[in-house]
Design an enzyme around this catalytic site. Structure first.
Site, PDB file in Angstrom:
ATOM      1  N   GLY A  35       0.858  -1.196   0.000  1.00 33.37           N
ATOM      2  CA  GLY A  35       0.000   0.000   0.000  1.00 33.37           C
ATOM      3  C   GLY A  35       0.883   1.229   0.000  1.00 33.37           C
ATOM      4  O   GLY A  35       0.793   2.083   0.875  1.00 33.37           O
ATOM      5  N   GLU A  58       0.616  -1.248  -4.840  1.00 35.35           N
ATOM      6  CA  GLU A  58      -0.464  -0.269  -4.689  1.00 35.35           C
ATOM      7  C   GLU A  58      -1.662  -0.716  -5.531  1.00 35.35           C
ATOM      8  O   GLU A  58      -1.511  -1.062  -6.696  1.00 35.35           O
ATOM      9  CB  GLU A  58       0.061   1.110  -5.115  1.00 35.35           C
ATOM     10  N   ILE A  59      -2.833  -0.664  -4.934  1.00 38.62           N
ATOM     11  CA  ILE A  59      -4.025  -1.190  -5.606  1.00 38.62           C
ATOM     12  C   ILE A  59      -4.678  -0.164  -6.537  1.00 38.62           C
ATOM     13  O   ILE A  59      -5.292  -0.527  -7.531  1.00 38.62           O
ATOM     14  CB  ILE A  59      -5.027  -1.712  -4.557  1.00 38.62           C
ATOM     15  N   ALA A  94      -2.442  -6.505  -2.775  1.00 38.47           N
ATOM     16  CA  ALA A  94      -1.469  -7.217  -1.938  1.00 38.47           C
ATOM     17  C   ALA A  94      -2.154  -8.148  -0.937  1.00 38.47           C
ATOM     18  O   ALA A  94      -1.520  -9.052  -0.396  1.00 38.47           O
ATOM     19  CB  ALA A  94      -0.587  -6.211  -1.202  1.00 38.47           C
ATOM     20  N   LEU A 113       2.620   1.123   6.089  1.00 37.88           N
ATOM     21  CA  LEU A 113       2.685   2.479   6.631  1.00 37.88           C
ATOM     22  C   LEU A 113       1.366   3.197   6.409  1.00 37.88           C
ATOM     23  O   LEU A 113       0.890   3.308   5.282  1.00 37.88           O
ATOM     24  CB  LEU A 113       3.836   3.251   5.975  1.00 37.88           C
ATOM     25  N   ASP A 116      -5.041   1.939   5.454  1.00 40.99           N
ATOM     26  CA  ASP A 116      -6.421   2.423   5.600  1.00 40.99           C
ATOM     27  C   ASP A 116      -7.019   1.853   6.882  1.00 40.99           C
ATOM     28  O   ASP A 116      -6.958   0.644   7.112  1.00 40.99           O
ATOM     29  CB  ASP A 116      -7.244   1.984   4.384  1.00 40.99           C
ATOM     30  N   SER A 191       6.859   8.919   3.982  1.00 32.80           N
ATOM     31  CA  SER A 191       5.699   8.700   3.121  1.00 32.80           C
ATOM     32  C   SER A 191       4.810   9.945   3.156  1.00 32.80           C
ATOM     33  O   SER A 191       4.885  10.764   4.068  1.00 32.80           O
ATOM     34  CB  SER A 191       4.913   7.475   3.585  1.00 32.80           C
ATOM     35  N   GLU A 192       3.975  10.073   2.126  1.00 36.62           N
ATOM     36  CA  GLU A 192       3.113  11.241   2.027  1.00 36.62           C
ATOM     37  C   GLU A 192       2.154  11.324   3.213  1.00 36.62           C
ATOM     38  O   GLU A 192       1.914  12.387   3.763  1.00 36.62           O
ATOM     39  CB  GLU A 192       2.321  11.181   0.708  1.00 36.62           C
ATOM     40  N   GLU A 193       1.629  10.170   3.604  1.00 36.31           N
ATOM     41  CA  GLU A 193       0.678  10.147   4.725  1.00 36.31           C
ATOM     42  C   GLU A 193       1.393  10.537   6.029  1.00 36.31           C
ATOM     43  O   GLU A 193       0.865  11.294   6.836  1.00 36.31           O
ATOM     44  CB  GLU A 193       0.076   8.747   4.832  1.00 36.31           C
TER      45      GLU A 193
HETATM   46  N1  SAM Z   1       1.795   4.012   2.703  1.00 35.85           N
HETATM   47  C1  SAM Z   1       1.405   5.243   2.032  1.00 35.85           C
HETATM   48  C2  SAM Z   1       1.769   6.417   2.888  1.00 35.85           C
HETATM   49  O1  SAM Z   1       2.154   6.229   4.055  1.00 35.85           O
HETATM   50  O2  SAM Z   1       1.698   7.546   2.386  1.00 35.85           O
HETATM   51  C3  SAM Z   1      -0.095   5.267   1.681  1.00 35.85           C
HETATM   52  C4  SAM Z   1      -1.067   5.232   2.807  1.00 35.85           C
HETATM   53  S1  SAM Z   1      -2.766   5.203   2.239  1.00 35.85           S
HETATM   54  C5  SAM Z   1      -3.680   5.692   3.631  1.00 35.85           C
HETATM   55  C6  SAM Z   1      -3.079   3.454   2.071  1.00 35.85           C
HETATM   56  C7  SAM Z   1      -2.763   2.960   0.679  1.00 35.85           C
HETATM   57  O3  SAM Z   1      -2.919   1.539   0.615  1.00 35.85           O
HETATM   58  C8  SAM Z   1      -3.663   3.535  -0.386  1.00 35.85           C
HETATM   59  O4  SAM Z   1      -2.881   4.125  -1.406  1.00 35.85           O
HETATM   60  C9  SAM Z   1      -4.450   2.329  -0.896  1.00 35.85           C
HETATM   61  O5  SAM Z   1      -4.815   2.441  -2.254  1.00 35.85           O
HETATM   62  C10 SAM Z   1      -3.485   1.202  -0.644  1.00 35.85           C
HETATM   63  N2  SAM Z   1      -4.099  -0.132  -0.512  1.00 35.85           N
HETATM   64  C11 SAM Z   1      -5.202  -0.429   0.189  1.00 35.85           C
HETATM   65  N3  SAM Z   1      -5.491  -1.746   0.096  1.00 35.85           N
HETATM   66  C12 SAM Z   1      -4.527  -2.288  -0.690  1.00 35.85           C
HETATM   67  C13 SAM Z   1      -4.290  -3.599  -1.176  1.00 35.85           C
HETATM   68  N4  SAM Z   1      -5.100  -4.612  -0.855  1.00 35.85           N
HETATM   69  N5  SAM Z   1      -3.221  -3.807  -1.969  1.00 35.85           N
HETATM   70  C14 SAM Z   1      -2.413  -2.773  -2.304  1.00 35.85           C
HETATM   71  N6  SAM Z   1      -2.586  -1.510  -1.875  1.00 35.85           N
HETATM   72  C15 SAM Z   1      -3.632  -1.265  -1.079  1.00 35.85           C
END
Ligand code: SAM
EC number: 2.1.1.33
Length: 212
Positions: A35, A58-59, A94, A113, A116, A191-193
């Site tokens: 993610g 990333e999904i 993932a 990191l 969601d 990370s951006e978040e």
């Molecule tokens: N890790 C990054 C950061 O810290 O900036 C992104 C955090 S964001 C809140 C969570 C990310 O996980 C999103 O971009 C979402 O699309 C991705 N994500 C959610 N479920 C996923 C999955 N099953 N497989 C891959 N990515 C996933």
């Protein structure tokens, strides 16, 4: 749509060279940022560990496209040094396809990191850390490998720690061990978040686990 993915039947079928053009014979991905969002932490991994291959998973297609473009731009800019040849982004779910990409014991480190939070109880099954998935993560992780988790949501942090500690194949690093890891300071804002949470002066909850 997010529902249809091309995915390899088994790890041997993955065309890694299309993602890492300078990959050496026998070289394998060691670090997975699950993610990865917009890829800020992935870029940091590439810089910190030039000898290791890191993959962002990333999904969301727009987000993974963004990271692919970001990596391509960094590679072009650093064509003379060959930097950033060691990072790539893969669009995949993932939660479903990790064992299709990685063989048993392949990964040294996995990063979750700011995942969601899926606050509602009925949505908890969508949390990327859950009991069933922990066994899959343990399968692709080598013994002694590490799982890094960071979130600004205290309830999710408690959920992660409870599930990881209940699982027989993980133990949590002590605070001292976690603080001694050179990656730890980067987890807060690479990370951006993470950067957003720092800007808003929010809380961070870190937990690192060792694969037994
Ligand atoms: N890790 C990054 C950061 O810290 O900036 C992104 C955090 S964001 C809140 C969570 C990310 O996980 C999103 O971009 C979402 O699309 C991705 N994500 C959610 N479920 C996923 C999955 N099953 N497989 C891959 N990515 C996933």
């Amino acid at each position: 749509a997010d529902h249809s993915f091309d995915y390899p039947a088994r790890p041997e079928d993955v065309d890694w060279r299309s993602m890492y053009p300078s990959i050496q014979q026998g070289q394998q991905v060691s670090f997975a940022d699950v993610g990865c969002g917009y890829g800020g932490f992935l870029v940091t991994l590439g810089e910190m560990f030039p000898e290791k291959l890191s993959i962002g998973m990333e999904i969301r297609v727009k987000v993974s496209d963004y990271v692919v473009d970001r990596v391509a731009a960094l590679r072009r800019r650093c064509a003379d040094t060959g930097a950033y040849q060691n990072i790539a982004c893969l669009r995949t779910n993932a939660m479903k396809y990790l064992p299709n990409y990685f063989s048993k014991g392949q990964l040294e480190k996995m990063f979750f990191l700011y995942p969601d939070p899926h606050f509602k109880r009925a949505k908890h099954k969508w949390r990327i850390i859950n009991q069933a998935l922990l066994s899959e993560y343990a399968y692709v992780l080598r013994k002694g490998g590490l799982v890094y988790t960071m979130t600004d949501v205290e309830d999710l942090h408690k959920w992660i720690v409870t599930h990881m500690e209940e699982h027989p194949l993980y133990e949590r690093l002590t605070e001292e061990e976690a603080n001694a890891d050179p990656i730890t300071p980067k987890l807060y804002q690479s990370s951006e978040e993470g950067a957003k949470v720092v800007r808003n002066k929010g809380d961070h909850f870190l937990a690192i686990f060792r694969r037994l």
